[in-house]
Write a protein that holds these residues in place. Structure first.
Motif, mmCIF file in Angstrom:
data_model
loop_
_atom_site.group_PDB
_atom_site.id
_atom_site.type_symbol
_atom_site.label_atom_id
_atom_site.label_comp_id
_atom_site.label_asym_id
_atom_site.label_seq_id
_atom_site.Cartn_x
_atom_site.Cartn_y
_atom_site.Cartn_z
ATOM 1 N N TYR A 30 0.827 -1.212 0.000
ATOM 2 C CA TYR A 30 0.000 0.000 0.000
ATOM 3 C C TYR A 30 0.860 1.260 0.000
ATOM 4 O O TYR A 30 0.473 2.289 -0.564
ATOM 5 N N ARG A 33 1.985 1.360 -3.614
ATOM 6 C CA ARG A 33 0.886 1.187 -4.574
ATOM 7 C C ARG A 33 1.270 0.195 -5.679
ATOM 8 O O ARG A 33 0.948 0.377 -6.848
ATOM 9 N N PHE A 615 -9.438 1.610 -7.670
ATOM 10 C CA PHE A 615 -9.809 2.541 -6.603
ATOM 11 C C PHE A 615 -11.229 2.218 -6.160
ATOM 12 O O PHE A 615 -12.120 2.030 -6.997
ATOM 13 N N ASP A 617 -14.123 3.915 -4.048
ATOM 14 C CA ASP A 617 -14.518 5.211 -3.472
ATOM 15 C C ASP A 617 -13.316 6.150 -3.403
ATOM 16 O O ASP A 617 -13.026 6.779 -2.367
ATOM 17 N N SER A 618 -12.565 6.197 -4.507
ATOM 18 C CA SER A 618 -11.404 7.081 -4.685
ATOM 19 C C SER A 618 -10.188 6.681 -3.857
ATOM 20 O O SER A 618 -9.178 7.392 -3.860
ATOM 21 N N GLN A 619 -10.245 5.551 -3.152
ATOM 22 C CA GLN A 619 -9.107 5.078 -2.375
ATOM 23 C C GLN A 619 -8.437 3.904 -3.104
ATOM 24 O O GLN A 619 -9.103 2.936 -3.472
ATOM 25 N N TRP A 620 -7.099 4.018 -3.301
ATOM 26 C CA TRP A 620 -6.377 2.945 -3.994
ATOM 27 C C TRP A 620 -6.489 1.649 -3.207
ATOM 28 O O TRP A 620 -6.381 1.636 -1.974
ATOM 29 N N THR A 621 -6.694 0.536 -3.936
ATOM 30 C CA THR A 621 -6.780 -0.764 -3.282
ATOM 31 C C THR A 621 -5.898 -1.767 -4.011
ATOM 32 O O THR A 621 -5.573 -1.601 -5.198
ATOM 33 N N SER A 638 -10.561 -3.985 3.549
ATOM 34 C CA SER A 638 -11.052 -2.912 4.427
ATOM 35 C C SER A 638 -12.332 -2.263 3.913
ATOM 36 O O SER A 638 -12.687 -1.166 4.346
ATOM 37 N N HIS A 644 -20.776 1.011 -3.001
ATOM 38 C CA HIS A 644 -19.434 1.521 -3.301
ATOM 39 C C HIS A 644 -19.271 1.669 -4.813
ATOM 40 O O HIS A 644 -20.064 1.141 -5.598
#
Length: 667
Positions: A30, A33, A615, A617-621, A638, A644
């Motif tokens: 993380y 990335r 992504f 909800d705009s969060q990198w996964t 998470s 979503h």
């Protein structure tokens, strides 16, 4: 993992780690990335006791689920784990399948031919194998063994631990596969016959030591150990070749060959003596080590369908004749095949003739000239397309210096070959001129130029294609053995592509087809720079594989690098990767706890694994790409319950990009 005694163990192709390692890996992934990450642990940062779980095996490697395991020494040298403490119950001897007998120098023959002869090994009772029929060989001869080991409760195949070659009970060669240095990884192709592997004939262990190899398998045996006819020729006559193959547990299998080391008969030429509607054929024979027993004659109007004509009599020690009741009208071929008193045959000789043809009908099609190489052995082949009244006169000059050649030989209709060796000194201009006599008695001259590069470990060379568009650079020290190399056009009929690829240049191929390299070979194609264009290398009948899109503005070349001789070409790919979701196909869907699976495919330039991003909800996964299954797993560690939005992007190797967004529900 380093043991307390200083040795190392390597475990690969895992499914997941223990929780302590998993947490560190996740944190690093993380932070960067990127799914692929490198973590250097400090000494004793994580310790394990005997019996503890380190990780879980999986299928993250190529093929079916398996564990990649390495046993390394204190100096990080990989060693055979079965010989260094890894116990596998084994009371079974190795399985021996085939023997390859290889003529390795000009003038060398096996069963009358100058090509590799592969013989099946029969038997196996009490671990004893044999070649059913005696083999004739002469000149410089090498042997290779196709076999494997197996254990009591293991279904997979193991490599052999030791091989030995004996001639009449004298040990000529031995190899023991105990350890293997990273520095000599590429030289494995000198131990296994790469040509036979590429030809689909099997995985053969060479039973001789190639020149230039520094592999650690051979002990004190010098270069060329195991080869017959290099230092001292074996005595003419019958010899017993014995091959022993052992496993780590001491189980042994033996293969034996009855080998006649003797020169075979050679047919020098065939004369035709017309006699009305019949014909009298005379074969001029150079006897070998045993008297000639018979010579068979065959006649064919087209070189495909042959009719056997019985021999009539021996005229003298070096002549053999037969009479044909009738000969075909027009062009026809005659083939002669001599055999000695033990039944060993010569290489067949084919000669063309013509009968009852008007003079205006005897013109020949334009012959074609071809050049091939194996190391420093060059072969010129002339394909006439029709019978010739006698062998063509072929001359060769290298850098304007003429070299002496033997008389061309024909063992197939309309095909004449001559072999010779040449010295190495970098780039060479090789000219071939063939003078062909037709049935009118008129001589026709054909010529062809080749630009060849002679390379050894002491020299680097640049070779270019005949049109000066494609080039290749062989670095100093890149080849194991000296060899000639050149580039030629790759026939368009052999170019197979997917619809996604548009050909942007001619395609090029190397000669010879197999060369052993210790370093990558640089390749290039001169062309104006164009978007979404790059170098691709051939996958045979399965299309093309992306190699590089690098462009050298100074030389105007697209550049790349390869490990072996494979055709290459420029292609343009403007089609982005295909993406689909499972389940959902782009519609709102419930995603289970294990995550979301996305199908990705690109049949053009191929998927760029480093470009994959997801992504939520705009969060990198985190994502894991499986190239074999052509899928991406999106981790949901998470993600909370509720609605979503997943945004996903992927590029191919020429930067064509696909971006999609999909709403989903997490229960």
């Amino acid at each position: 993992m380093q043991l307390d005694n200083g040795e190392y163990r390597v475990y690969g192709h895992l499914e997941r780690y223990t929780s302590a390692i998993e947490a560190m890996v996740r944190e690093r992934q993380y932070a960067t990335r990127k799914y692929t990450t490198v973590i250097m642990f400090k000494k004793d940062q994580i310790r394990f006791k005997k019996g503890e779980v380190i990780a879980l095996s999986g299928e993250s490697g190529v093929g079916f689920p398996h564990l990649h395991y390495e046993h390394r020494s204190r100096t990080n040298v990989p060693r055979n784990p079965l010989a260094h403490g890894l116990y596998v119950k084994d009371t079974r001897a190795p399985i021996l399948q085939e023997i390859a007998v290889k003529p390795l120098r000009p003038g060398s023959t096996v069963n009358g031919c100058d090509s590799v002869y592969v013989a099946a090994l029969k038997g196996g009772t009490k671990n004893q194998y044999a070649v059913e029929r005696p083999i004739q060989a002469y000149g410089c001869i090498g042997f290779a063994l196709n076999g494997y080991d197996c254990a009591d409760a293991a279904g997979n195949k193991f490599g052999l631990y030791r091989t030995r070659l004996f001639l009449d009970d004298s040990l000529l060669f031995s190899a023991m596969y105990d350890s293997f240095n990273f520095e000599t990884t590429r030289q494995v192709h000198l131990d296994r016959d790469l040509f036979l592997i590429r030809s689909g004939m099997g995985d053969f262990y060479n039973l001789y030591r190639e020149e230039g190899t520094i592999l650690p398998f051979y002990g004190d045996f010098p270069a060329n150990a195991g080869l017959l006819g290099v230092q001292d020729l074996p005595a003419d006559g019958l010899h017993r070749v014995r091959i022993l193959a052992d496993d780590v547990s001491g189980n042994s299998a033996e293969a034996t060959i009855a080998l006649y080391y003797i020169k075979p008969p050679v047919i020098a030429r065939i004369d035709l003596l017309p006699h009305g509607k019949s014909a009298h054929f005379v074969a001029h024979i150079e006897p070998g080590g045993f008297p000639v027993r018979k010579t068979d004659f065959f006649i064919s109007p087209d070189g495909n369908q042959w009719k056997k004509i019985l021999s009539r009599e021996v005229l003298a020690q070096h002549y053999y004749s037969c009479e044909a009741d009738s000969t075909p009208l027009g062009f026809f071929y005659v083939k002669a095949l001599a055999s000695d008193s033990l039944g060993f045959e010569s290489t067949p000789l084919v000669t063309g003739y013509a009968s009852s043809i008007p003079r205006k009908a005897v013109s020949l099609p334009s012959p074609e000239l071809f050049l091939s190489a194996q190391g420093d052995l060059l072969t010129v082949t002339l394909i006439s397309g029709a019978p010739l009244p006698r062998e063509p006169d072929i001359s060769v000059s290298i850098n304007d210096t003429a070299i002496q050649l033997p008389i061309p030989r024909s063992s197939r209709p309309g095909e004449y070959t001559v072999k010779f060796r040449a010295a190495f000194s970098g780039q060479k201009n090789l000219g071939v001129v063939a003078t062909v006599l037709d049935f009118n008695g008129s001589a026709r001259v054909f010529g062809k130029q080749f630009q060849v590069g002679g390379s050894s470990r002491e020299s680097g060379i640049v070779v270019t294609s005949p049109d000066n568009i494609a080039s290749a650079y062989v670095r100093k020290g890149a080849v194991f053995n000296q060899t000639f190399i050149w580039l030629q056009l790759y026939p368009d009929s052999l170019v197979r592509t997917w619809p996604e690829l548009v050909q942007a240049s001619l395609s090029y191929a190397f000669e010879p087809g197999v060369v052993y390299y210790d370093q990558k070979l640089s390749i290039g194609i001169k062309a104006p720079r164009k978007p979404k264009t790059g170098l691709f290398t051939s996958k045979g009948g399965e299309g093309w594989r992306f190699n590089s899109s690098e462009y050298d503005t100074k030389s105007g070349n697209y550049t790349g690098a390869i490990w072996e001789h494979i055709p290459f070409c420029l292609f343009t790919d403007e089609i982005p990767p295909a993406v689909s979701f499972r389940p959902g196909q782009g519609k709102p869907d419930t995603v289970p706890g294990q995550g979301l699976l996305i199908s990705v495919d690109d049949r053009g330039a191929g998927i760029n694994a480093e470009s994959i991003n997801a992504f939520i909800d705009s969060q990198w996964t985190l994502c894991e790409y499986d190239p074999e299954k052509k899928s991406v797993s999106v981790f949901m560690d998470s993600v909370t319950a509720g609605n979503h939005l997943l945004s996903f992007s992927v590029r191919d190797n020429l930067d064509n990009e696909t971006v999609v967004s999909v709403p989903f529900v997490r229960p």
